[in-house]
Design an enzyme around this catalytic site. Structure first.
Site, PDB file in Angstrom:
ATOM      1  N   LYS A 105      16.429  68.494  10.108  1.00 58.04           N
ATOM      2  CA  LYS A 105      15.779  67.983   8.869  1.00 58.04           C
ATOM      3  C   LYS A 105      14.264  68.536   8.942  1.00 58.04           C
ATOM      4  CE  LYS A 105      12.626  64.485   7.232  1.00 58.04           C
ATOM      5  NZ  LYS A 105      12.077  65.616   6.401  1.00 58.04           N
ATOM      6  N   GLU A 128       6.033  65.634  19.911  1.00 53.40           N
ATOM      7  CA  GLU A 128       4.838  66.658  20.351  1.00 53.40           C
ATOM      8  C   GLU A 128       3.983  66.111  19.032  1.00 53.40           C
ATOM      9  OE1 GLU A 128       3.744  68.758  22.023  1.00 53.40           O
ATOM     10  OE2 GLU A 128       5.441  69.221  22.950  1.00 53.40           O
ATOM     11  N   CYS A 177      -1.653  71.858  15.184  1.00 55.23           N
ATOM     12  CA  CYS A 177      -2.006  70.639  16.031  1.00 55.23           C
ATOM     13  C   CYS A 177      -2.786  71.254  17.235  1.00 55.23           C
ATOM     14  CB  CYS A 177      -0.675  70.455  17.002  1.00 55.23           C
ATOM     15  SG  CYS A 177       0.742  69.936  15.992  1.00 55.23           S
ATOM     16  N   GLU A 216      -7.753  62.807  14.265  1.00 55.24           N
ATOM     17  CA  GLU A 216      -7.387  64.160  14.177  1.00 55.24           C
ATOM     18  C   GLU A 216      -7.294  64.138  12.375  1.00 55.24           C
ATOM     19  OE1 GLU A 216      -2.907  65.017  14.395  1.00 55.24           O
ATOM     20  OE2 GLU A 216      -3.563  66.948  14.896  1.00 55.24           O
TER      21      GLU A 216
HETATM   22  C1  UN1 Z   1       1.183  73.430  16.060  1.00 51.98           C
HETATM   23  O1  UN1 Z   1       0.267  73.460  15.587  1.00 51.98           O
HETATM   24  O2  UN1 Z   1       1.970  72.342  16.103  1.00 51.98           O
HETATM   25  O3  UN1 Z   1      -0.497  77.465  19.825  1.00 51.98           O
HETATM   26  C2  UN1 Z   1       1.850  74.646  16.782  1.00 51.98           C
HETATM   27  C3  UN1 Z   1      -0.571  77.783  18.685  1.00 51.98           C
HETATM   28  C4  UN1 Z   1       0.515  78.304  17.904  1.00 51.98           C
HETATM   29  C5  UN1 Z   1       1.739  76.997  17.768  1.00 51.98           C
HETATM   30  C6  UN1 Z   1       0.915  75.807  16.900  1.00 51.98           C
HETATM   31  N1  UN1 Z   1       1.290  79.134  18.780  1.00 51.98           N
HETATM   32  O4  UN1 Z   1      -1.752  77.584  17.924  1.00 51.98           O
END
Ligand code: UN1
Length: 502
Positions: A174, A256, A290, A392
């Site tokens: 999904k 995550e 992230c 965040e």
């Molecule tokens: C994300 O932001 O969820 O390390 C992943 C990084 C990328 C992956 C980010 N290779 O910024």
């Protein structure tokens, strides 16, 4: 154009007959990308049933052959990399160099998974009894529900789907509602590779794609008793819910979640390097990673000089449609994401002490008015207790804090509920190693930006960033398989462990 779900090897419409629009965030009104199914519980249950049935056969396909499928997936992705990246930029806005990188991360993950099909190492250990052998194997788990975000529409699904498949699980995928097209492309490629490698032994239902809303499709996946594991990347709020419900149902859950990553710059650091890194970490992907750098912690001795240089550089960043040459920063992914960013800027402006030194508003000059652009924004004089230092934001907003020494810098860095990525710029080897030891994060960079993890290394965070699992590299295979211990007694008699030998 109308797109479809893939269920049991057949591309079909949702039972609802309804669709949602997918539009270009840099050119909202004029660029409709496609219509994607708004799926229902019936679609999810049909996909899960198909995946459950397919598991019976897929788990028996030799792992190296399952790996061969991923090899072909990787080959097709290499061939189509430029086109995938172009469409991804159109769909979610980040600049073409970055969507090429996102696709490359998927390719790297495919080739790693392909070769893992020939490893999936188990352990053996001696038996404590005579004429007896002890072995252990990784075994597949069953049906995986894969729920992914829009910011890495190719890489993140591949991090989850490829190892799931190589381990012998089947998948119901999904994707984020904002990036269904990239998901469609990926699933088309996987299905094509399955057909090429398995030929007449093709198994329908190994990979299923169900588009739609988290509140419907995600919830139904969570509720379905035949979904054995869930892997989710997204907000901490949703992650907590998945963990609660999944925990009750004894599903295996990998999460995550959020980050509030910081870069520390010490007074002995290479300033130009640290400057390049913070610009890339904070404003790359329009801050929507992230791993984005959303806090900058500057040593007091270099604070003012660094800010001066940073301001000069930020003003030169060019906003625009990411498929056009020379653009550094794309739009926010959606109108509501831009609203969230704007709300956080207002929260920052309401702090008496914090100073906004640049940005702080929607960018609407010329063609920028067509999309969800926001000016790169910097707050200085931020203190650790402020909301802009703790929460965040997921947008182009950087909060700058000041520290007196390494210990204080690390303390500030650790002072959030999250712990995904982190960075320190220093040329002092002792400080660097102390930072590696004391920073609370799943990822620490020395003299590098907080973004840019490599696909073959463990990826994930501590504290509220997750629930202890890691994606990437060898570590993700622990999530998608479980262990079977096997004892082979060739003594011809009943041997009682712990009893007959002691
Ligand atoms: C994300 O932001 O969820 O390390 C992943 C990084 C990328 C992956 C980010 N290779 O910024």
């Amino acid at each position: 154009m109308e797109f479809q779900n893939l269920i049991n090897g057949v591309w079909k419409n949702s039972a609802s007959g309804k669709f949602s629009e997918n539009r270009n965030p840099a050119n909202w009104n004029d660029d409709l990308i496609g219509m994607f199914p708004l799926s229902t519980e019936a679609d999810v249950n049909e996909a899960v049933d198909a995946a459950k049935e397919a598991f019976k056969k897929w788990r028996l396909v030799p792992a190296p052959k399952r790996g061969d499928v991923l090899k072909v997936v990787g080959d097709i992705m290499v061939e189509r990399k430029d086109e995938i990246a172009f469409e991804m930029t159109r769909e979610m806005g980040k600049v073409i160099a970055e969507t090429k990188g996102d696709t490359q991360e998927g390719i790297d993950t495919a080739f790693y998974a392909a070769s893992e099909g020939r490893r999936l190492f188990g352990y053996n250990a001696p038996s404590e009894l005579y004429n007896k052998m002890n072995l252990s194997f990784r075994i597949p788990i069953g049906v995986g529900g894969i729920i992914t975000p829009w910011n890495f529409p190719m890489a993140i699904p591949t991090w989850k789907i490829f190892p799931a498949l190589v381990c012998g699980n089947t998948v119901v995928f999904k994707p984020a509602e904002l990036t269904p097209k990239t998901a469609n492309t990926l699933v088309h490629i996987i299905d094509e590779a399955m057909r090429i490698v398995l030929g007449k032994d093709y198994i329908p239902g190994v990979i299923n794609l169900v588009h739609g809303k988290g509140s419907v499709v995600g919830e139904c996946l969570l509720a379905n008793k035949n979904v054995d594991l869930i892997s989710f990347t997204g907000s901490t709020l949703v992650g907590r819910r998945i963990n609660e419900v999944g925990g009750r149902e004894l599903k295996r859950v990998s999460l995550e979640l959020g980050g509030k990553n910081a870069q520390i710059v010490m007074d002995d650091a290479n300033m130009d390097l640290a400057l390049d890194a913070v610009l890339w970490g904070a404003f790359g992907t329009t801050g929507q990673r992230c791993t984005a750098t959303s806090r900058l912690i500057l040593h007091k001795n270099i604070h003012d000089k660094f800010i001066e240089k940073l301001l000069e550089r930020v003003k030169k960043l060019k906003l625009g449609y990411g498929n056009e040459k020379g653009v550094d920063v794309g739009p926010c992914v959606s109108e509501s994401q831009r609203e969230t960013v704007d709300e956080y800027v207002k929260i920052g402006l309401n702090e008496d002490k914090a100073k906004m030194i640049t940005g702080g508003e929607k960018a609407t000059e010329g063609n920028l008015a067509k999309g969800w652009f926001y000016k790169p924004t910097i707050f200085t004089d931020v203190t650790p207790d402020m909301r802009i230092a703790k929460e965040e934001i997921f947008g182009p907003v950087l909060s700058v804090l000041k520290c007196n020494d390494l210990d204080e810098g690390v303390k500030i860095l650790n002072g959030t509920e999250y712990g995904l990525s982190s960075s320190i710029f220093t040329n002092n080897v002792n400080d660097a190693f102390r930072a590696v030891r004391d920073i609370e994060a799943g990822i620490t960079y020395i003299n590098g930006a907080t973004i840019g993890a490599e696909a073959h290394m463990p990826f994930g965070g501590v504290k509220a960033t997750g629930n202890g699992h890691r994606e990437g590299g060898w570590t993700v295979y622990d999530f998608y398989s479980e262990w079977k211990a096997v004892y082979i007694d060739y003594s011809g008699k009943l041997q009682r462990a712990q009893i007959d030998n002691y």
